[in-house]
Design an enzyme around this catalytic site. Structure first.
Site, mmCIF file in Angstrom:
data_model
loop_
_atom_site.group_PDB
_atom_site.id
_atom_site.type_symbol
_atom_site.label_atom_id
_atom_site.label_comp_id
_atom_site.label_asym_id
_atom_site.label_seq_id
_atom_site.Cartn_x
_atom_site.Cartn_y
_atom_site.Cartn_z
ATOM 1 N N LYS A 1 68.263 38.212 32.703
ATOM 2 C CA LYS A 1 67.245 38.137 33.749
ATOM 3 C C LYS A 1 65.846 38.376 33.177
ATOM 4 C CE LYS A 1 70.194 39.303 37.624
ATOM 5 N NZ LYS A 1 70.638 40.329 38.551
ATOM 6 N N SER B 1 72.119 40.691 44.119
ATOM 7 C CA SER B 1 70.932 41.170 43.397
ATOM 8 C C SER B 1 69.619 40.578 43.901
ATOM 9 C CB SER B 1 71.091 40.915 41.906
ATOM 10 O OG SER B 1 71.015 39.543 41.661
#
Ligand code: ADP
Length: 766
Positions: free
Chosen positions: A714, A671
């Site tokens: 996140k 990611s």
């Protein structure tokens, strides 16, 4: 011949025999005195009945002996001690009429020697000698040398004479010898007596040794038993009564006959071992374990779903998805009657309430709750137990869990199922599989317990921080429920509604003694903790409560108010600053977002370029996947170099260095792809990257942006770091919709599909 007569009690005197006896009877004393004054001869005869005091003719044997008195000693009270020697046999014909003492008409009673040829004599001699030697050996009063002396002769007549004198037998036997005037008769009688005596000695010896043996054995047993009793007393135990106690318990035990049979056998073995035996302790441990296992004992589940819902609501703030899912599975359970519903696995960062909600589920269902911590379990035997042949063997954790639950249908929490690992000592996850598999767990075998355990009614809930390390087959058995990190707002509510009241109570306070302002709570969350869950927060609150408790007592019991302004007094300086975004836009530095098993995090990626030979270097805490995604990024950049005005030679003449600083948690995953690519382009082109932008997304060779996981964590991390704009893959749009507005508020979320868009939003204008 007329002689004074002395009647003797219990003594028969034979010719040649020297005897000592005491006389007290007046008549006897007179008789002796008379004899002493005359020729010292008396007739000594035994009384048939020793009790008779004044014996007449009928009380006396008719055969006695004419004796010569050798010595008389006067004893006090007119008694006499007499030493006399038998001379010859004589018969008492009649007693005289003398008043003072007895006299008798005596006739000599000569003995005959018989006539034998020498061989006969020798044979008789040898027989007698042998008999006497045997007799002498056995008789304690006859000394060895006197045997020698007595048997020195070679004449059977003399020998018999000597033996008769030295024979220690009852006087009635001697009387028989005295009366036997024929030598043959006397000889036979003597042999008989000797043989008889020898036999009696043998029998006595046997009896004695038997008695001795018995005494010895009894003595030994007694001593041993005494010792055992003392030891048992010391240990406070008594095998027999303990065994009985166990048996009583077996009677009461709710279990199948198979189990009871096994128990009875073991109790029998237990009874036969002594208490200082180590085997005894092993058997006892085993019996106790079997007795404590629940077997057929079950508690009654509550089927009241409303109540369950109420309890879950009451005890935990938020966690909607989790609660909903749990209630659904409870509904299924109550419909199917049995634990057919899949095993739930709560996955999320630490301190997010996974364990505690499981405990609430137990409470909601009225179930016993046992927690089995699997963290760090590497040995299969920890789950399945050790065989009893091992020293110090124990049941495994599952059997132990059942034992402490005390019922066969508890809620068993398998905590940290992602932390089990397998090594050479067998496969732990295979053992867990057997535990969780509805097909197999009806007969779960614990090596120690030996009898199969029925786990089919146990309700299992597992917890894990991350799914990555859980083996695939195990994952297949479980239904995953994600438990997310908490937002600041959620933390605030949890603290206010649950943690603080609990801590206040725990520390002996109440709301009259302490108040904590909302602002203070918010400040604790943002300035003193940095975590996905609320464990640290709970600790901080407990710290405050402890200090307040003391202050309350010191301050004459006035209510203590904790506010944002006096917070430092209790917790010291704040540890974390809220705003961590880069201060200004910079070249080659981009903020990425990462998901770790302990929650979200931001990571700053730095890229430097320098003249070189086109080499490429990666440093920092990163894994293989991350390296690959960095290389993918470079390939992409090279393929589109011309678009960004990068000359083709650039990559031959310059080196690139990518570094990911800070954070001890190793990060891996694709990611950070777009983040690294952005940082490289920024570094190569010299264009600055906005400081308030963070991004996450996987990159492909063609520059497409692929979706990622852990978005909520996140975004929370981005927000905490003071980021205002986040670039998120387009495909994650649906996830964002599920995230509460509290997280997305004040965050500009831009969905991107391609690197072009990323660079458009990230790179500052020239
Ligand atoms: P985990 O098992 O996920 O590591 P715990 O269940 O041990 O975390 O939770 C830590 C503490 O936080 C517990 O005291 C728990 O009661 C509390 N807690 C966590 N989440 C919540 C919540 N949503 N509501 C109330 N208390 C919570």
């Amino acid at each position: 011949m007329i002689l004074p007569v002395v009647a003797l009690r219990g003594i028969t005197v034979l010719p040649d025999m020297i005897v000592h006896f005491d006389i007290t009877r007046e008549k006897s004393v007179q008789a002796i005195e008379y004899a002493m004054n005359n020729n010292q001869q008396v007739f000594l005869v035994a009384q048939m009945d020793s009790q008779a005091d004044d014996p007449g003719v009928k009380d006396l044997y008719s055969i006695g002996v004419i004796a010569e008195i050798k010595q008389v000693l006067k004893l006090p009270s007119k008694a006499l001690r007499v030493m006399a020697e038998g001379i010859k046999r004589a018969r008492l014909l009649e007693l005289g009429t003398e008043e003072k003492y007895m006299t008798g008409k005596i006739l000599e009673y000569p003995e005959s020697k018989g006539s034998y040829n020498p061989q006969e004599k020798e044979a008789m001699f040898r027989t007698l000698k042998e008999l006497f030697e045997n007799y002498g050996e056995l008789h304690p009063k006859i000394k060895k040398d006197s045997i020698q002396r007595l048997t020195d002769t070679t004449d059977v007549y003399q020998l018999s004479q000597q033996i008769i004198i030295n024979l220690s037998v009852y006087y009635k036997e001697k009387q028989r010898l005295l009366e036997a005037v024929e030598f043959q008769e006397r000889y036979d009688l003597l042999c008989d007596i000797l043989a008889n005596e020898i036999e009696i000695f043998h029998i006595r010896q046997e009896l004695q040794s038997k008695i001795q043996e018995k005494v010895d054995k009894n003595q030994k047993e007694y001593l041993l038993r005494e010792q055992m009793r003392v030891i048992r007393e010391e240990l406070g135990e008594d095998a027999a009564s303990e065994a009985e106690h166990f048996e009583e318990q077996v009677e009461k035990l709710k279990a199948d006959p198979l189990v009871k049979e096994k128990l009875k056998k073991e109790i029998e073995r237990f009874r036969n071992t002594t208490s200082n035996n180590s085997e005894n302790a092993v058997i006892r441990g085993y019996i106790e374990t079997l007795l404590e296992l629940p077997w057929n004992k079950a508690s009654k589940d509550s089927k009241d779903l409303e109540r369950a819902e109420r309890i879950l609501e009451e005890e935990h703030y938020g966690m909607e998805k989790v609660k909903e899912r749990i209630l659904e599975s409870l509904a299924v359970r109550s419909l199917t009657q049995k634990g057919e519903s899949p095993i739930l696995c709560l996955v999320g960062p630490p301190g997010t309430g996974k364990t505690s909600i499981a405990r609430s589920v137990a409470k909601a269902l009225n179930k016993e709750y046992v927690r089995i911590s699997l963290g760090g379990v590497r040995d299969e035997a920890e789950i399945r137990g050790h065989r009893r042949t091992y020293i110090g063997a124990m049941p495994g954790r599952i059997a132990n869990g059942l034992r402490s639950a005390g019922v066969k249908n508890p809620l068993m929490l398998l905590d940290e199922i992602d932390k089990v690992s397998s090594d050479y000592k067998g496969d732990t996850s295979a053992a867990l599989l057997e535990v969780l598999d509805g097909e197999q767990n009806v007969k779960f075998r614990d090596h120690y317990v030996e009898i199969p355990l029925d786990l089919s009614e146990v309700m299992f809930i597992a917890t894990a921080n991350s799914l990555q390390t859980i083996s695939k087959p195990l994952l297949d058995r479980m239904e995953i429920i994600e438990v997310n990190s908490y937002t600041e707002n959620e933390k605030f509510h949890i603290a206010k509604e649950h943690l603080l009241p609990r801590q206040i109570k725990k520390n002996g306070l109440d709301k009259h003694k302490i108040t904590v302002s909302d602002k203070a709570l918010a400040r604790i969350i943002s300035g003193y903790t940095k975590e996905a869950g609320v464990r640290g927060l709970e600790r901080k609150l407990s710290e405050i409560c402890r200090k307040v408790a003391r202050e309350y007592l010191d301050n004459n019991k006035k209510q203590v108010r904790v506010s944002a302004s006096n917070l430092e007094k209790y917790l010291g300086k704040a540890r974390y600053e809220i705003n961590k975004a880069n201060e200004k836009d910079e070249v080659g530095i981009v903020r990425g977002l990462a998901w770790t098993s302990v929650g979200g995090d931001t990571l700053q990626i730095e890229v430097n370029t320098m003249p070189g030979k086109g080499e490429f270097k990666l440093t920092g805490q990163l894994g293989d996947v991350m390296k690959e995604s960095a290389e993918t990024g470079i390939s992409y950049i090279r393929s589109v170099a011309s678009v960004y005005g990068i000359l083709p030679e650039y990559f031959k003449e310059n080196d690139l260095h990518i570094h990911i600083p800070e954070g001890a948690v190793p990060k891996d995953g694709p990611s950070a792809g777009i983040t690294m690519a952005t940082a490289m382009i920024s570094a190569i082109t010299g264009r600055k990257v906005y400081a308030h932008v963070a991004m996450t997304g996987e990159i492909t060779l063609r520059g497409r942006v692929l979706p990622i996981g852990g978005l909520k964590e996140k975004l929370l991390a981005a927000k905490q770091a003071g980021i205002t704009k986040v670039l998120v893959p387009q495909k994650n749009e649906k996830d964002v919709a599920e995230i509460s507005t509290e997280v997305t508020k004040n965050l500009e979320i831009v969905f991107v599909e391609h690197m072009d868009q990323v660079l458009e939003h990230a790179l500052a204008d020239e």
